[in-house]
Each structure stands twice: as structure tokens, then as C-alpha cells.
Enzyme design. Structure first.
Site, PDB file in Angstrom:
ATOM      1  N   ASN A 151      53.387  -7.794 -14.228  1.00  0.00           N
ATOM      2  CA  ASN A 151      54.169  -6.578 -14.493  1.00  0.00           C
ATOM      3  C   ASN A 151      53.461  -5.530 -15.354  1.00  0.00           C
ATOM      4  O   ASN A 151      53.660  -4.347 -15.157  1.00  0.00           O
ATOM      5  CB  ASN A 151      55.563  -6.915 -15.037  1.00  0.00           C
ATOM      6  CG  ASN A 151      55.541  -7.699 -16.324  1.00  0.00           C
ATOM      7  OD1 ASN A 151      54.520  -8.285 -16.691  1.00  0.00           O
ATOM      8  ND2 ASN A 151      56.646  -7.726 -17.027  1.00  0.00           N
ATOM      9  N   PRO A 175      43.983 -12.643 -14.250  1.00  0.00           N
ATOM     10  CA  PRO A 175      45.155 -11.800 -13.983  1.00  0.00           C
ATOM     11  C   PRO A 175      46.022 -12.395 -12.881  1.00  0.00           C
ATOM     12  O   PRO A 175      45.587 -13.287 -12.156  1.00  0.00           O
ATOM     13  CB  PRO A 175      44.527 -10.481 -13.526  1.00  0.00           C
ATOM     14  CG  PRO A 175      43.188 -10.847 -12.988  1.00  0.00           C
ATOM     15  CD  PRO A 175      42.730 -12.092 -13.706  1.00  0.00           C
ATOM     16  N   GLY A 227      53.832 -14.961 -19.272  1.00  0.00           N
ATOM     17  CA  GLY A 227      54.420 -15.165 -17.951  1.00  0.00           C
ATOM     18  C   GLY A 227      55.797 -15.784 -18.096  1.00  0.00           C
ATOM     19  O   GLY A 227      56.435 -15.673 -19.152  1.00  0.00           O
ATOM     20  N   GLU A 249      53.765 -16.069 -24.506  1.00  0.00           N
ATOM     21  CA  GLU A 249      54.724 -14.946 -24.476  1.00  0.00           C
ATOM     22  C   GLU A 249      55.480 -15.104 -23.164  1.00  0.00           C
ATOM     23  O   GLU A 249      54.907 -14.900 -22.096  1.00  0.00           O
ATOM     24  CB  GLU A 249      53.986 -13.592 -24.500  1.00  0.00           C
ATOM     25  CG  GLU A 249      53.102 -13.354 -25.713  1.00  0.00           C
ATOM     26  CD  GLU A 249      53.903 -13.121 -26.990  1.00  0.00           C
ATOM     27  OE1 GLU A 249      55.125 -12.906 -26.914  1.00  0.00           O
ATOM     28  OE2 GLU A 249      53.289 -13.165 -28.075  1.00  0.00           O
ATOM     29  N   LEU A 250      56.783 -15.456 -23.248  1.00  0.00           N
ATOM     30  CA  LEU A 250      57.469 -15.906 -22.033  1.00  0.00           C
ATOM     31  C   LEU A 250      58.661 -15.025 -21.657  1.00  0.00           C
ATOM     32  O   LEU A 250      58.746 -13.880 -22.071  1.00  0.00           O
ATOM     33  CB  LEU A 250      57.872 -17.373 -22.224  1.00  0.00           C
ATOM     34  CG  LEU A 250      56.716 -18.293 -22.629  1.00  0.00           C
ATOM     35  CD1 LEU A 250      57.185 -19.713 -22.852  1.00  0.00           C
ATOM     36  CD2 LEU A 250      55.595 -18.259 -21.600  1.00  0.00           C
ATOM     37  N   CYS A 283      59.648  -7.828 -19.506  1.00  0.00           N
ATOM     38  CA  CYS A 283      60.071  -9.042 -20.219  1.00  0.00           C
ATOM     39  C   CYS A 283      61.117  -8.707 -21.266  1.00  0.00           C
ATOM     40  O   CYS A 283      62.143  -9.370 -21.378  1.00  0.00           O
ATOM     41  CB  CYS A 283      58.866  -9.705 -20.866  1.00  0.00           C
ATOM     42  SG  CYS A 283      57.951  -8.615 -21.959  1.00  0.00           S
ATOM     43  N   GLU A 379      67.329 -15.133 -15.904  1.00  0.00           N
ATOM     44  CA  GLU A 379      66.615 -13.870 -16.071  1.00  0.00           C
ATOM     45  C   GLU A 379      66.504 -13.169 -14.721  1.00  0.00           C
ATOM     46  O   GLU A 379      65.944 -13.733 -13.781  1.00  0.00           O
ATOM     47  CB  GLU A 379      65.201 -14.135 -16.637  1.00  0.00           C
ATOM     48  CG  GLU A 379      64.388 -12.863 -16.786  1.00  0.00           C
ATOM     49  CD  GLU A 379      62.917 -13.109 -17.187  1.00  0.00           C
ATOM     50  OE1 GLU A 379      62.308 -14.088 -16.719  1.00  0.00           O
ATOM     51  OE2 GLU A 379      62.389 -12.287 -17.962  1.00  0.00           O
TER      52      GLU A 379
HETATM   53  P1  NAD Z   1      54.333 -16.295 -13.727  1.00  0.00           P
HETATM   54  O1  NAD Z   1      54.684 -17.260 -14.788  1.00  0.00           O
HETATM   55  O2  NAD Z   1      54.708 -16.618 -12.325  1.00  0.00           O
HETATM   56  O3  NAD Z   1      52.744 -16.034 -13.708  1.00  0.00           O
HETATM   57  C1  NAD Z   1      52.038 -15.649 -14.863  1.00  0.00           C
HETATM   58  C2  NAD Z   1      50.562 -15.991 -14.706  1.00  0.00           C
HETATM   59  O4  NAD Z   1      50.425 -17.419 -14.675  1.00  0.00           O
HETATM   60  C3  NAD Z   1      49.938 -15.489 -13.400  1.00  0.00           C
HETATM   61  O5  NAD Z   1      48.600 -15.086 -13.661  1.00  0.00           O
HETATM   62  C4  NAD Z   1      49.935 -16.732 -12.519  1.00  0.00           C
HETATM   63  O6  NAD Z   1      48.938 -16.704 -11.519  1.00  0.00           O
HETATM   64  C5  NAD Z   1      49.642 -17.813 -13.550  1.00  0.00           C
HETATM   65  N1  NAD Z   1      50.066 -19.177 -13.190  1.00  0.00           N
HETATM   66  C6  NAD Z   1      50.977 -19.573 -12.280  1.00  0.00           C
HETATM   67  N2  NAD Z   1      51.086 -20.923 -12.289  1.00  0.00           N
HETATM   68  C7  NAD Z   1      50.231 -21.370 -13.233  1.00  0.00           C
HETATM   69  C8  NAD Z   1      49.898 -22.661 -13.743  1.00  0.00           C
HETATM   70  N3  NAD Z   1      50.476 -23.769 -13.268  1.00  0.00           N
HETATM   71  N4  NAD Z   1      48.978 -22.754 -14.740  1.00  0.00           N
HETATM   72  C9  NAD Z   1      48.409 -21.650 -15.262  1.00  0.00           C
HETATM   73  N5  NAD Z   1      48.678 -20.401 -14.816  1.00  0.00           N
HETATM   74  C10 NAD Z   1      49.580 -20.262 -13.821  1.00  0.00           C
HETATM   75  O7  NAD Z   1      54.957 -14.878 -14.187  1.00  0.00           O
HETATM   76  P2  NAD Z   1      55.064 -13.519 -13.398  1.00  0.00           P
HETATM   77  O8  NAD Z   1      56.048 -13.657 -12.278  1.00  0.00           O
HETATM   78  O9  NAD Z   1      53.703 -12.991 -13.086  1.00  0.00           O
HETATM   79  O10 NAD Z   1      55.690 -12.574 -14.553  1.00  0.00           O
HETATM   80  C11 NAD Z   1      57.059 -12.492 -14.811  1.00  0.00           C
HETATM   81  C12 NAD Z   1      57.466 -13.352 -15.995  1.00  0.00           C
HETATM   82  O11 NAD Z   1      56.645 -13.075 -17.123  1.00  0.00           O
HETATM   83  C13 NAD Z   1      58.891 -13.049 -16.457  1.00  0.00           C
HETATM   84  O12 NAD Z   1      59.538 -14.246 -16.775  1.00  0.00           O
HETATM   85  C14 NAD Z   1      58.686 -12.182 -17.696  1.00  0.00           C
HETATM   86  O13 NAD Z   1      59.779 -12.195 -18.593  1.00  0.00           O
HETATM   87  C15 NAD Z   1      57.461 -12.793 -18.273  1.00  0.00           C
HETATM   88  N6  NAD Z   1      56.766 -11.844 -19.150  1.00  0.00           N
HETATM   89  C16 NAD Z   1      56.779 -12.066 -20.483  1.00  0.00           C
HETATM   90  C17 NAD Z   1      56.174 -11.157 -21.346  1.00  0.00           C
HETATM   91  C18 NAD Z   1      56.179 -11.358 -22.825  1.00  0.00           C
HETATM   92  O14 NAD Z   1      55.403 -10.685 -23.499  1.00  0.00           O
HETATM   93  N7  NAD Z   1      57.007 -12.220 -23.378  1.00  0.00           N
HETATM   94  C19 NAD Z   1      55.533 -10.026 -20.823  1.00  0.00           C
HETATM   95  C20 NAD Z   1      55.529  -9.837 -19.445  1.00  0.00           C
HETATM   96  C21 NAD Z   1      56.141 -10.757 -18.612  1.00  0.00           C
END
Ligand code: NAD
Length: 479
Positions: A151, A175, A227, A249-250, A283, A379
């Protein structure tokens, strides 16, 4: 495009590639190597070889490289912003703000790096140590893996990579597979700005396979992950097996509490800003609207009036106010979340809750029960406004805290005592009073309570996140 490995642009070792598409128009924006475990091994070896050289590079040299990079980003900002908007779906002016934020963050962290220092501790606070003096140094961890979501590809890359490099760590960035192209272009500029080989490497590829290989690699000393909570838990579990450092950061389901004396125009305008920015995919956006029953009908009416004129569609058109979600599956997921909320008693009073390709028009859900999933742990990453009624301060706080998330929160009231006492009781990393919780100045220590994260990010948290303390004891200095 290729990946950045060991100071060179390279394909994946097994030659695989994947496509990145514009979520609105569907056209392919670019292609990248699909890296696997063998690429991770090569990358971590190269990172380890670069650790000592970078850690001992004088701070002013490291800081100068970051500054040089920032000026390159400013020069190329228009092209970078267009690429970001095309691959991610964000509005062009938001993409421009994110690119200029990247330059600002690298400049800020280069300044912070020059202020990073330890302390001197006199020994005479304890009998037997009065002849000694101890000083501390803030030292890098070594190899940092920076895994980021789709995002805010550039902003979150910058929040991790700038402080990690500034403090003398080497970085391997991964990324999101849904928006990796601009990150790769940015990484190339960092390389051109003078980073030595192996100090920054960027791997492209799909999350589970590549991400897991990186998190599990024994050469990675610290994983900084942003993520979803679901993946964050997997990362933390995997890292714990070998006691690697983890910063997380989730996800979030941030509440906004609106008291009956609130300025409703302000509350509604912050609600709309927070829930529609990045097409509903932030997020720390407000995702639950906990509104006093007395003003709830008025709040919903004003919300409808504010949302009605917003055009949804092509992110590259100036008239568009809400672009597409990251892909069609995300829009379908949102539609099923809306229909689950309706089956739990919520009434759909605005929007149809149906996806249109990757686009999702705003939806207002009224009469959401405080026990409904969407009022607690569900969420929704789309412009959906679940409105939950409350009667007393205790009930508002109970609803807000009933979530396992605790990222940001906000309170609207003209009564500052009520606002501040509510802020004190909310379980979240930030509470905005008379403003949306979507508030993240670079200076704060950003992060969440409970399942929204572990650790903090931002200028105020740089040394804690990316350095460890070494004590150096000078024995028998004072006779
Ligand atoms: P995601 O968890 O699907 O993916 C995040 C990253 O992790 C990606 O690069 C993905 O390729 C990688 N990934 C996936 N599986 C993995 C694994 N098993 N091991 C290691 N890496 C892996 O998240 P998304 O859909 O890209 O983003 C949306 C989520 O992120 C939402 O829940 C949002 O709230 C959260 N988010 C949190 C913050 C924060 O600062 N707290 C900021 C932005 C987004």
C-alpha cells in the site's frame, strides 16, 4: 527490469519472471525476476561480506550518500510518481507526495545519524566500581531484511531502509509482489548515489516463498516487517526459532469515537479523508465509527452527502477521488466482508457493496452491533464505513478496546476533559483528539499495541529499532 544483487542488476538464478499490472486498466506495467531460495543465499552472502565495511564507514560519508540519493529522487520525482500510481492504483497526487516523502525521510535520517551517540556512565554509583568509567556505543545489528506491503511501497521502504543504512546496517529489501517496480527504480538511484556493493540489495518475488526463505536465512540478523497481522505472526514465529531480531508493523481496525458534543462537520471530513486515502487501504485509517446514538443519524446523513460526489475509477484521471484496490481479488474480498457484516445485522445505507473490477465504491453500514466481526477484529481494506452506536463513555471505550488490534484511534468532542480521559483509556499506539487517527508525522515513534505490532518506527525510534548498545568498561581509570 532486474533485481539488485551484489551491486549488479541480475535476473533470478532459475530465470523465472513475473508481471506487475495496473489494477485499474489491467495492462502490464513491468516485469521482474521471481527470486527463490537460491537467490536469497547469494544475496545474504553478499550482504554479510559488506557488513564490516559499511559499519566502519564514517557517519558523515554514509549521511552524504543518503543526501545525494534524496536529491536524485527530487530530480526524478515525476517519472517515479507516475510509475508508482500505475502499478499500485493510488491517485497521482498521492504518489507524488509519497515520492517527495521518500526524499524528505532520507534527508531526515541522514541528519539523525549524525546525532546518534552513546552515553558515559560513572562507575561510582556502586561500591567496588568507583575506579571505573563505562561508555556506550550504538552499533548496527548487521544484515537487516526489510519486508514491505503493497500500500505504501516507497514510504515504508524509506521508513526502514533510510534508518537501517544511516545506522550502519546493510539491507536486503523485499517489496510486495503487487507493487515492486518503483522500489526497484529507487534502489537503482541509491546504488548510483554511491552505496558500496552489497550494502543495499533488493529481491523481487512472491511473498510466501521468497519471504520465508529470507526470514529463515541464518545470515539475516534483524527482520523489519510491515504487513498483515496474519503474516506478521508467521514471520515472528519463524524468526523466534533462531532468535533473530524482529520489528513488526501490522494490521489495524482503528476506532473513531464521536461524542454528542462533537463538531460533526470536522468528524465527517476526517472520517472521509481517513477512509478514502489510498483508496481505503491504509493501515492506520479509521475503520470503525463509534458514534453516540443521539448524533448518529446526523453523522450518517452528512457522511452520505460527502461521499456521494466522489468519483471512483481510473487513478490517473484528475477527476478521480478513489482509485482501484490493489487487485480484483481484494475487491471481491471486501464484498464478502460487507455481506458477512450484513448477515450479522448491519444495514447497507450507502453503496451497493459490489466490486467493479478492482474498484470498490464507498459503503456505509449502519446499525453495526458491537459484537459484529467488523466492529472488533475484521480489518476491511477498502472504503467501507461501519457505524456502531454507543450510549456512554464506558461503552465507547469498551467497543474501541474490544479489538485485538491497537494501531491508532481518534476521539471527537468539544470537551477536552472527556477527550483526554478517553484517550488515556484507549489501547492504541496513537490517539488523535479532534482529528483522524490517520496521522503519522515522521518524528513520532509509530507503532501499535496488541496485535498491531511489536516495536516502533520513525525518527524517534531509530536507534532503538536499528542499533544495539555496547558497553565499554575502562577499569581502574581513577586511582
Ligand atoms: P501481507 O502481509 O500480505 O504482505 C506483506 C509483505 O509480506 C509482502 O511483501 C509479502 O510478499 C510478504 N510475505 C507474504 N507472506 C510472507 C511470509 N510467509 N514470510 C515473509 N514475508 C511474506 O500484507 P499486504 O496485503 O501487502 O498489506 C496489507 C496489510 O499490511 C494490512 O493488514 C495493513 O494493515 C498492513 N499494514 C500495516 C502497516 C503498519 O505500519 N502497521 C502499514 C501498511 C500496511
Amino acid at each position: 527490469m532486474l533485481m539488485l544483487v551484489a551491486g549488479e542488476e541480475r535476473p533470478a538464478l532459475d530465470g523465472k519472471r513475473f508481471e506487475v499490472s495496473n489494477p485499474y486498466r489491467g495492462e502490464v506495467v513491468g516485469e521482474l525476476p521471481d527470486a527463490g531460495p537460491r537467490d536469497v543465499e547469494l544475496t545474504t552472502k553478499s550482504a554479510r561480506a559488506a557488513v564490516l565495511g559499511w559499519a566502519t564507514t564514517p557517519v558523515y560519508e554514509r549521511a552524504d550518500i543518503l543526501l545525494h540519493f534524496a536529491s536524485k529522487v527530487r530530480q526524478q520525482s515525476d517519472g517515479l510518481a507516475l510509475l508508482l500510481a500505475r502499478e499500485n492504483g493510488k491517485l497521482l497526487h498521492h504518489a507524488k507526495a509519497e515520492i517527495s516523502g521518500c526524499a524528505r525521510l532520507f534527508e531526515a535520517y541522514s541528519g539523525e545519524a549524525r546525532r546518534l551517540h552513546g552515553v558515559a556512565i560513572p562507575g561510582d554509583v556502586q561500591r567496588g566500581h568507583e575506579h571505573d568509567i563505562i561508555f556506550t556505543r550504538r552499533e548496527p545489528f548487521g544484515v537487516v531484511a526489510a519486508i514491505t506491503p503493497f500500500n505504501f511501497p516507497i514510504s515504508l521502504f524509506s521508513h526502514k531502509v533510510a534508518p537501517a543504512l544511516a545506522t550502519g546496517n546493510v539491507v536486503i529489501a523485499k517489496p510486495s509482489e503487487y507493487a515492486p517496480l518503483t522500489v526497484m527504480a529507487i534502489a537503482r538511484l541509491l546504488q548510483e548515489a554511491g552505496l558500496p556493493s552489497g550494502v543495499l540489495q533488493v529481491l523481487s518475488g512472491t511473498g510466501p516463498e521468497l519471504g520465508r526463505a529470507l526470514v529463515g536465512d541464518p545470515e539475516v540478523d534483524l527482520i523489519t516487517f510491515t504487513g498483515s497481522t496474519e503474516v506478521g505472526l508467521q514471520v515472528a514465529t519463524q524468526a523466534a526459532r533462531r532468535l533473530a531480531q524482529v520489528r513488526l508493523e501490522l494490521g489495524g481496525n482503528d476506532p473513531m469515537i464521536v461524542y454528542p458534543d462533537a463538531n460533526l462537520d470536522d468528524a465527517v471530513s476526517h472520517a472521509v479523508f481517513s477512509r478514502t486515502l489510498e483508496n481505503g487501504q491504509c493501515c492506520a485509517a479509521t475503520k470503525r465509527f463509534i458514534v453516540h446514538s443521539r448524533v448518529l443519524p446526523d453523522f450518517v446523513e452528512r457522511l452520505q452527502a460527502s461521499l456521494a460526489p466522489l468519483n471512483v475509477g481510473d487513478q490517473l484521471l484528475e477527476t478521480t477521488k478513489i482509485g482501484p484496490l490493489i487487485h480484483t481479488t481484494a475487491a471481491q474480498r471486501c464484498a464478502s466482508q460487507v455481506s458477512a457484516a450484513r448477515s450479522q445485522g448491519a444495514e447497507l445505507v450507502f453503496g451497493d457493496g459490489a466490486p467493479d473490477g478492482a474498484c470498490m465504491s464507498p459503503v456505509i453500514l449502519r446499525g453495526v452491533a458491537k459484537t459484529a466481526d467488523v466492529a472488533r477484529n475484521e480489518e476491511i481494506f477498502a472504503p467501507v464505513f461501519p457505524v456502531v452506536p454507543f450510549a456512554t463513555q464506558d461503552e465507547a471505550v469498551e467497543i474501541a478496546n474490544s479489538s485485538h488490534y491497537g494501531l491508532h484511534a481518534s476521539v471527537f468532542s468539544e470537551n477536552y476533559r472527556l477527550g483526554l480521559s478517553t484517550a488515556r483509556r484507549l489501547e492504541s499506539g496513537l490517539v488523535a483528539f479532534n482529528g483522524s487517527g490517520l496521522y503519522k508525522p515522521d518524528a513520532i515513534a509509530f507503532g501499535g499495541y496488541k496485535k498491531s505490532g511489536m516495536g516502533r518506527e520513525g525518527l524517534a525510534a531509530m536507534s532503538e529499532s536499528f542499533t544495539q548498545t555496547k558497553n565499554v568498561a575502562l577499569r581502574d581509570v581513577y586511582q
